[in-house]
Design an enzyme around this catalytic site. Structure first.
Site, PDB file in Angstrom:
ATOM      1  N   HIS A 156      -2.470   0.363  14.538  1.00  0.00           N
ATOM      2  CA  HIS A 156      -1.416   0.500  13.526  1.00  0.00           C
ATOM      3  C   HIS A 156      -0.110   1.001  14.146  1.00  0.00           C
ATOM      4  O   HIS A 156      -0.090   2.020  14.827  1.00  0.00           O
ATOM      5  CB  HIS A 156      -1.864   1.481  12.436  1.00  0.00           C
ATOM      6  CG  HIS A 156      -0.830   1.707  11.375  1.00  0.00           C
ATOM      7  ND1 HIS A 156      -0.534   0.766  10.412  1.00  0.00           N
ATOM      8  CD2 HIS A 156      -0.011   2.755  11.131  1.00  0.00           C
ATOM      9  CE1 HIS A 156       0.410   1.247   9.610  1.00  0.00           C
ATOM     10  NE2 HIS A 156       0.743   2.445  10.033  1.00  0.00           N
TER      11      HIS A 156
ATOM     12  N   TYR B  89       4.897  -5.129  -1.020  1.00  0.00           N
ATOM     13  CA  TYR B  89       3.700  -4.308  -0.848  1.00  0.00           C
ATOM     14  C   TYR B  89       3.425  -3.652  -2.203  1.00  0.00           C
ATOM     15  O   TYR B  89       4.225  -2.848  -2.679  1.00  0.00           O
ATOM     16  CB  TYR B  89       3.905  -3.253   0.233  1.00  0.00           C
ATOM     17  CG  TYR B  89       3.911  -3.814   1.635  1.00  0.00           C
ATOM     18  CD1 TYR B  89       2.758  -3.820   2.408  1.00  0.00           C
ATOM     19  CD2 TYR B  89       5.077  -4.344   2.196  1.00  0.00           C
ATOM     20  CE1 TYR B  89       2.751  -4.335   3.687  1.00  0.00           C
ATOM     21  CE2 TYR B  89       5.085  -4.872   3.473  1.00  0.00           C
ATOM     22  CZ  TYR B  89       3.921  -4.862   4.222  1.00  0.00           C
ATOM     23  OH  TYR B  89       3.922  -5.375   5.489  1.00  0.00           O
TER      24      TYR B  89
END
Length: 547
Positions: free
Chosen positions: A359, A177
């Protein structure tokens, strides 16, 4: 798995489906009865399946005939190909289509979604010889069903702004990431974002997995110019305050359009000058030396539309008082936006939700947000029964959901912690958990966060009860944190069931927050959980009616 034809040569099969070295599979999602004749729609959607780019899946949907058309293109076909759909990417109990040869003849078969795939490197004499577990099938997540509404036209004075990775050398590891801080032009006036799309560096289509752009807190005057791993200990702590979702794309997603009468503010008073770009690289082949400048292209206009669009957080507060016991197959947590909060914060005409982004972190299995009016569930805002934290996109709703003052919104998340021996608490870390739905709506209000957590006094009563039951003294020492109290428990069926009961019945603490992070006026502690007297029942599928 059902055998369809055992007399075709491999070359005949691929030519029959009009694409060299390809196979086309039509999956009917409606009745088994023959539909009316319709021409096959052009295959509008495309996604690379494997990291090396050997396989590409194309598809389209025909809503009149309730059919999904899939086309799989294979660059180098050896002795066969397997394509299937499964709940979570496992080959067991998956719906499979198989094309193979035995060294002489070719065969085609199918069985009665995560997309799974595998290449056959040697001939097989029969289906009984096929051992799927030895094929090392790959997995690709994809949203197959898309709304069939036409894309709105863009205004003539539209401009673009690209938020891109700065020529990153993709690390030689499976998952990365990458975070990069982007600064908007100085004194940028207010504009409206009306559309955004991905910008993928050519050749990296199978490695760039998903991209998000976050707006930093408007209260921050400066943000460090960081570009590096989002998980690095060198990442400045200030980046944790760049969490307001602006755009989100995942592999296979199409450009995202705002409704014709609304746009998301960019620039101007009350907005931040700083954006955080986050790119997820999926590099299981450990390709080295690959450079990338992928990101998001924002299309915006200075001609402001009638409404400002807004983004509101629903679900659970980021707090360790909400926790998931270890070794749970399907533990649920629920966050509430109460009728009292919407009555206080929403305008008389309400708001219209047109998109949402679900999420959780790694343990999340499913997320569901429903609208409750007068104690009855009246609409599903968004639901994903096969949720994966690695595939999070903003999804346009099939129809807008209107939320009126006095309505409640209930967000329920399901988690799996079968592989964890310790309790998982709520928080920001990837090994902690969240339960969030970022809903996109208009007209924009001051209500930016409408979330809850269990009342802490009732949680302390839970710790006292379990400690007495397990023969230990309960410590009410102020220095003992909630995380430490959870970790000290001996987790068994009883302690897990009592915690679940606590979350289902105990009063909650509401966070009914303005965009300034301050609570709206009112009493928000020890609030009763919204009562739901009638739940929505799923409408039967057409194939179920035909039976």
């Amino acid at each position: 798995m059902r055998l369809l034809n055992k007399d075709l040569r491999l070359q005949d099969v691929t030519l029959m489906y009009l694409t060299v070295l390809a196979t086309v599979v039509v999956l009917l999602v409606a009745s088994y009865q023959a539909p009316a004749v319709h021409s096959r729609p052009a295959l509008a959607y495309h996604i690379p399946l494997d990291p090396s780019g050997q396989l590409e899946l194309s598809w389209n949907i025909s809503y009149p005939t309730q059919e999904v058309y899939l086309e799989l293109k294979v660059k180098e076909l050896h002795h066969g190909i397997l394509l299937g759909m499964s709940d979570r990417g496992e080959p067991i109990n998956a719906d499979l289509v198989l094309l193979w040869d035995d060294g002489h003849k070719s065969y085609f078969g199918e069985g009665t979604v995560h997309i799974i795939y595998a290449m056959l490197e040697r001939p097989i004499l029969s289906l009984h010889e096929l051992n799927i577990s030895r094929l090392q099938p790959g997995v690709q997540r994809v949203l197959l069903l898309r709304p069939d509404t036409p894309s709105p036209a863009l205004p003539r004075d539209v401009r673009t702004l690209e938020v891109l990775a700065p020529d990153v050398i993709i690390p030689t590891q499976e998952t990365t990431y990458w975070c990069h801080i982007y600064q908007l032009p100085p004194n940028m006036p207010k504009n409206h974002i009306v559309m955004y799309e991905s910008v993928i560096t050519p050749g990296n289509e199978a490695i760039v997995h998903h991209i998000e752009v976050f707006e930093c807190s408007p209260q921050m005057d400066t943000v460090p110019q960081y570009s590096g791993s989002c998980d690095s200990k060198m990442k400045p702590r200030k980046l944790n305050y760049c969490r307001h979702v602006l755009a989100a794309w995942a592999m296979g997603a199409e450009p995202f359009y705002y409704p014709a009468d609304a746009g998301l503010p960019l620039g101007g008073e009350g907005s931040s000058r700083f954006l955080r770009l986050e790119v997820h690289y999926h590099n299981p082949l450990l390709i080295s030396g690959r450079r990338d400048s992928s990101g998001i292209r924002l299309w915006y206009t200075p001609s402001l539309r009638r409404f400002d669009a807004g983004i509101m957080e629903l679900g659970l507060v980021y707090t360790p008082v909400m926790a998931i016991p270890p070794r749970q197959r399907a533990f649920q947590l629920t966050g509430y936006c109460t009728d009292k909060c919407t009555q206080t914060a929403l305008p008389v005409g309400g708001i219209h939700i047109f998109a949402s982004q679900l999420h959780t972190h790694l343990a999340g299995l499913g997320v569901r947000t429903v609208l409750v009016r007068g104690g009855r569930e009246v609409d599903v805002v968004q639901e994903d029964k096969h949720f994966s934290t690695h595939y999070q996109i903003i999804r346009v709703l099939k129809k807008m959901v209107t939320v009126l003052p006095g309505d409640a919104l209930v967000t329920k998340c399901t988690y799996n912690t079968e592989d964890r021996d310790k309790v998982t608490v709520g928080g920001f870390g990837i090994m902690e958990e969240m339960c969030i739905n970022y809903v996109h709506y208009y007209p924009r209000t001051q209500l930016e966060l409408c979330k809850s957590h269990v009342d802490t006094d009732y949680l302390q009563k839970y710790f006292s009860l379990i400690n007495r039951f397990q023969g230990r003294e309960s410590c009410s020492c102020p220095q003992t944190t909630v995380e430490e109290q959870f970790s000290s428990l001996s987790w068994d069926g009883f302690s897990g069931e009592v915690l679940n009961s606590l979350y289902l019945t105990s009063p909650i603490s509401m966070h009914c927050n303005q965009s300034t992070a301050e609570l709206f006026p009112g009493e928000w502690e020890k609030q009763e959980i919204p009562v739901v007297t009638a739940e929505l029942q799923r409408a039967p599928y057409p194939c179920e009616l035909s039976r």
